[in-house]
Design an enzyme around this catalytic site. Structure first.
Site, PDB file in Angstrom:
ATOM      1  N   HIS A 264       0.806  -1.217   0.000  1.00 16.63           N
ATOM      2  CA  HIS A 264       0.000   0.000   0.000  1.00 16.63           C
ATOM      3  C   HIS A 264       0.841   1.269   0.000  1.00 16.63           C
ATOM      4  CE1 HIS A 264      -3.323  -2.686   0.537  1.00 16.63           C
ATOM      5  NE2 HIS A 264      -4.163  -1.687   0.470  1.00 16.63           N
TER       6      HIS A 264
ATOM      7  N   SER B  98      -0.359  -0.819  -6.112  1.00 19.80           N
ATOM      8  CA  SER B  98      -0.164  -2.000  -6.950  1.00 19.80           C
ATOM      9  C   SER B  98       0.575  -1.657  -8.229  1.00 19.80           C
ATOM     10  CB  SER B  98      -1.515  -2.610  -7.311  1.00 19.80           C
ATOM     11  OG  SER B  98      -2.198  -2.986  -6.147  1.00 19.80           O
TER      12      SER B  98
ATOM     13  N   LYS C 183     -14.058  -8.118  -9.359  1.00 18.26           N
ATOM     14  CA  LYS C 183     -13.225  -8.952 -10.228  1.00 18.26           C
ATOM     15  C   LYS C 183     -12.621 -10.120  -9.430  1.00 18.26           C
ATOM     16  CE  LYS C 183      -9.847  -8.452 -13.915  1.00 18.26           C
ATOM     17  NZ  LYS C 183      -9.116  -7.509 -14.765  1.00 18.26           N
ATOM     18  N   ASP C 184     -12.174  -9.833  -8.207  1.00 17.88           N
ATOM     19  CA  ASP C 184     -11.613 -10.903  -7.367  1.00 17.88           C
ATOM     20  C   ASP C 184     -12.690 -11.895  -6.954  1.00 17.88           C
ATOM     21  OD1 ASP C 184      -9.014 -10.016  -7.470  1.00 17.88           O
ATOM     22  OD2 ASP C 184      -9.200  -8.754  -5.689  1.00 17.88           O
TER      23      ASP C 184
ATOM     24  N   GLU D  76       5.770 -33.946  -1.990  1.00 20.67           N
ATOM     25  CA  GLU D  76       4.551 -33.496  -2.634  1.00 20.67           C
ATOM     26  C   GLU D  76       4.904 -32.745  -3.914  1.00 20.67           C
ATOM     27  OE1 GLU D  76       1.856 -35.017  -1.509  1.00 20.67           O
ATOM     28  OE2 GLU D  76       0.787 -33.348  -0.619  1.00 20.67           O
TER      29      GLU D  76
END
Lengths: 282, 431
Positions: B219, B223, B247-248, B291
């Site tokens: 922040h 972004s 959108k998320d 894994e």
């Protein structure tokens, strides 16, 4: 400065690993990739097996599970336990409470004499787990040519393509094939072991458990070895995950709801962004 | 800190006014992920994965806490309590499958998040700190996932723990005592299982703490975006809410669809069958593999098969495996190109798509394959390229590359034109 150190470190690791590569490549060029083994050439992946529990809509074929349980009881249980399956779980196979009590009573489990406190064997009840016939691993190994018969509760989840593996193993016994003898004259099956093309090292300690059609009496007919193997594979699919049918049946409403919610989210996103000019694709 | 045109929070109800004067939590949320955070308007779907990773972390914590209520970290009963969860605990099977596959999907989104960062050079100034904290989160995730995989106490749990803790044994002089001290014994047993459980419970909260720092650091400059051109004015941004929450939200729906398809229909697809066999120190599995999300690093570990002078091959492999991730810490200073986005860097782009990506895929495949030829030789070539890419190629191309022309602003990139500031004009945001 960081970049110079970085380039030096990068060259160190790159050259170090290329040195390993060069020696490996030299060995491969002079000696080849190592010799082919009988296990590698003749071990087979499990054969195809279709069960009612397969696929995204799979569910239990209860009569088949009951037949499989009968095969387990009469054949497998001589050596293998089901320590994660309680007799009460057999209610899934649509046995009644009285039937489950009767089935459990056929098995002996360690208990305590209520009067003297001595360790005794007692008849099992519905809350007991299906026991191994051996008191401990040493006894199991001693009775089986030093191989411990594994607990079968999870066997179909503990092998690649588990149900098909169980089915294939039970039907895969044979004499050593002629081609194998020709290609690998040194290969042999030691006494007390049995050739089975589906077992990773080809020599299996378990004697063929199902040897003749009708070995387990089914209601109204004598089943083939394949039929009994398939039924017990289905039963062991159930023991490995009794919650499977529930999981699959719940999966569809969950995905349906999520699809609906995602479409709504997409429409909401389109609506909200409609006031903004389209973004160039980047 | 935020852009001057960020929308200001105004408490509207009695309760929020009360809170705003005492503990301004609503204001904090509003400025962090609400309308008070202006975000570049041109973010593509690769920018969804941060939020998805945060969601995956919360999902792991919630399912993990429920599982911990039913699990016992004792080598005698750990395997049995895991089966107890699967069979007897109400909805236990769903919790466990969601947690096990949740770890996999956490790594899926985190890898996409990292690759986004690598392609768009999100690590460059002024965002170095976000990147560094991100690498810390990734390392913590790896430790957490590794220890979590040990808890069911299956064969792969046990042998994986043995192999990975054995890496410490490669350290000269102090290696073996260190390994014994870390395990609380000569091989993984109850002591190791107990401390792994304790740390597996603790580390997710440490991750959550570092995630807060990661977002805080984000922040400050705001972004990044696909053009790599910094925000110049108000027309370059939209408020996080409702634009990116919407959108998320859509991205989250897609994520959950795929994730739940695995949980309900392929819950064991990403696991290894051997982990349904109880741990047995006397029986070594034919192929010990970690894994899937560790495969690329496992391939690098195994690629070193020859000693170099006095350095044993095993130690080289361990050093290389750790170095392969630690190198990410130095990326902001290795890649000096002033241009961020891979879209405007023709040379970088070629090496990224035709060098790094195939290399990662080869390493991934070889790490899961048995340690036989040709996989060992393939992973050796890929390992060499991996180090050359980050440490040699990237610094060199960043100084010789001729980037393509950048758009003047995000607005120009989106709309095709922007009002450019003129001499003497106050740098007011274009409309």
């Amino acid at each position: 400065m960081i970049r110079i150190i970085g380039i030096l470190a990068g060259l160190f690791f790159a050259l170090g690993v290329l040195w390993s590569f060069a020696t490996g490549a030299f060995t491969a060029a002079t000696e080849g990739f190592g010799e082919e083994t009988a296990e590698h050439a003749f071990h087979e992946y499990p054969a195809e097996l279709d069960l009612a529990s397969d696929g995204v809509l799979g569910t239990w074929d209860v009569p088949q599970l009951q037949r499989g349980f009968k095969v387990y009881q009469e054949v497998c249980s001589a050596c293998h336990g089901l320590k994660f399956v309680a007799f009460r779980d057999l209610a899934d196979l649509e046995y009644t409470e009285a039937e489950i009590k009767a089935i459990a009573a056929q098995f002996q489990v360690p208990g305590v004499d209520p009067d003297t406190g001595e360790a005794v064997m007692r008849a099992a009840g519905p809350t007991d787990y299906i026991p191994s016939p051996y008191p401990n691993a040493v006894a199991a190994a001693a009775a089986n040519n030093n191989a411990i018969p594994p607990d079968l509760s999870l066997i179909t989840k503990a092998r690649h393509d588990g149900p098909a593996y169980v089915y294939s193993l039970l039907t895969g016994y044979s004499a050593i094939p002629e081609e194998l003898k020709e290609e690998f004259p040194d290969f042999s099956t030691p006494p007390g072991l049995y050739y089975n093309r589906y077992f990773p090292n080809l020599n299996l300690a378990m004697a063929p458990p199902l040897t003749s059609a009708g070995q387990v009496a089914y209601e109204g007919g004598s089943p083939t070895i394949e039929q009994m193997s398939e039924d017990v594979a289905a039963f062991l699919t159930w023991t490995a995950e009794p919650t499977m049918a529930k999981r699959k049946s719940i999966g569809w409403p969950v995905l349906g709801f999520l699809l609906f919610a995602t479409i709504l989210a997409w429409l909401a996103k389109k609506q909200i962004w409609s006031g903004i000019k389209p973004v160039r694709k980047d | 800190m935020s852009f001057p045109w960020a929308q200001a929070y105004e408490p509207k109800t009695g309760l929020t006014r009360f809170l705003d004067e005492r503990l301004p939590l609503p204001r904090f949320v509003y400025n962090a992920v609400g309308a008070g955070y202006p975000v570049p308007r041109n973010l593509n779907y690769m920018w969804n994965f941060g939020v998805l990773a945060g969601f995956a972390l919360m999902l792991q914590i919630v399912t993990g806490i429920v599982l911990a209520m039913h699990y016992a970290p004792n080598a005698l009963v750990a395997f049995a309590t895991t089966e107890h969860i699967m069979r007897d605990v109400n909805w236990g099977w769903m919790m466990r499958y969601a947690h096990a596959n949740g770890a996999s999907f956490f790594f899926v989104v985190i890898y996409l998040h990292i690759f986004r960062g690598l392609f768009y050079s999100s690590y460059k100034a002024p965002r170095e700190m976000i990147w560094l904290l991100g690498v810390v989160i990734f390392l913590l995730m790896m430790a957490t996932a590794f220890m979590g995989y040990v808890l069911p106490w299956g064969q792969m749990s046990f042998w994986g723990a043995k192999v990975i803790t054995g890496l410490f044994g490669a350290i000269p002089l102090v290696g073996e005592p260190l390994q014994v001290w870390l395990l609380g014994g000569f091989a993984p047993d109850n002591a190791a299982l107990n401390r792994f459980f304790s740390l597996h419970f603790l580390l997710p909260f440490v991750i959550a703490g570092v995630v807060i720092l990661h977002i805080w650091a984000l922040h400050i400059p705001g972004s990044s975006n696909p053009t790599g051109v910094e925000v110049k004015g108000e027309s370059d941004t939209v408020p996080f809410h409702p634009y990116y929450t919407a959108k998320d939200g859509f991205g989250l729906g897609i994520f959950l669809l795929v994730f739940m398809a695995f949980v309900f229909f392929l819950p064991n697809y990403l696991g290894h069958p051997d982990n349904y066999i109880e741990a047995n120190p006397l029986s070594t599995p034919a192929h010990i593999v970690p894994e899937w999300y560790f495969w690329p690093f496992y391939a690098i570990l195994r690629a070193f098969t020859q000693d170099i002078f006095f350095i044993p091959a095993k130690l080289l492999g361990v050093l290389a495996m750790f170095a392969s991730i630690l190198v990410w810490f130095f990326l902001p200073w290795l890649d000096k190109s002033p241009v961020r986005s891979g879209h405007y860097r023709p040379l970088f782009r070629k090496f990224f798509w035709f060098g790094l990506i195939p290399t990662m895929l080869v390493l991934f495949y070889c790490g899961g394959a048995p340690a036989e030829e040709p996989f060992v030789m393939l992973s050796q070539i890929a390992t060499a390229y991996y180090f050359l890419h980050f440490l040699v190629i990237l610094p060199i191309i960043s100084s010789i590359e001729r980037p393509q022309p950048l758009p003047y602003s995000i607005t120009e990139a989106v709309l095709g034109s922007d009002k450019k500031p003129m001499l003497g004009e106050n740098a007011s945001p274009a409309v």
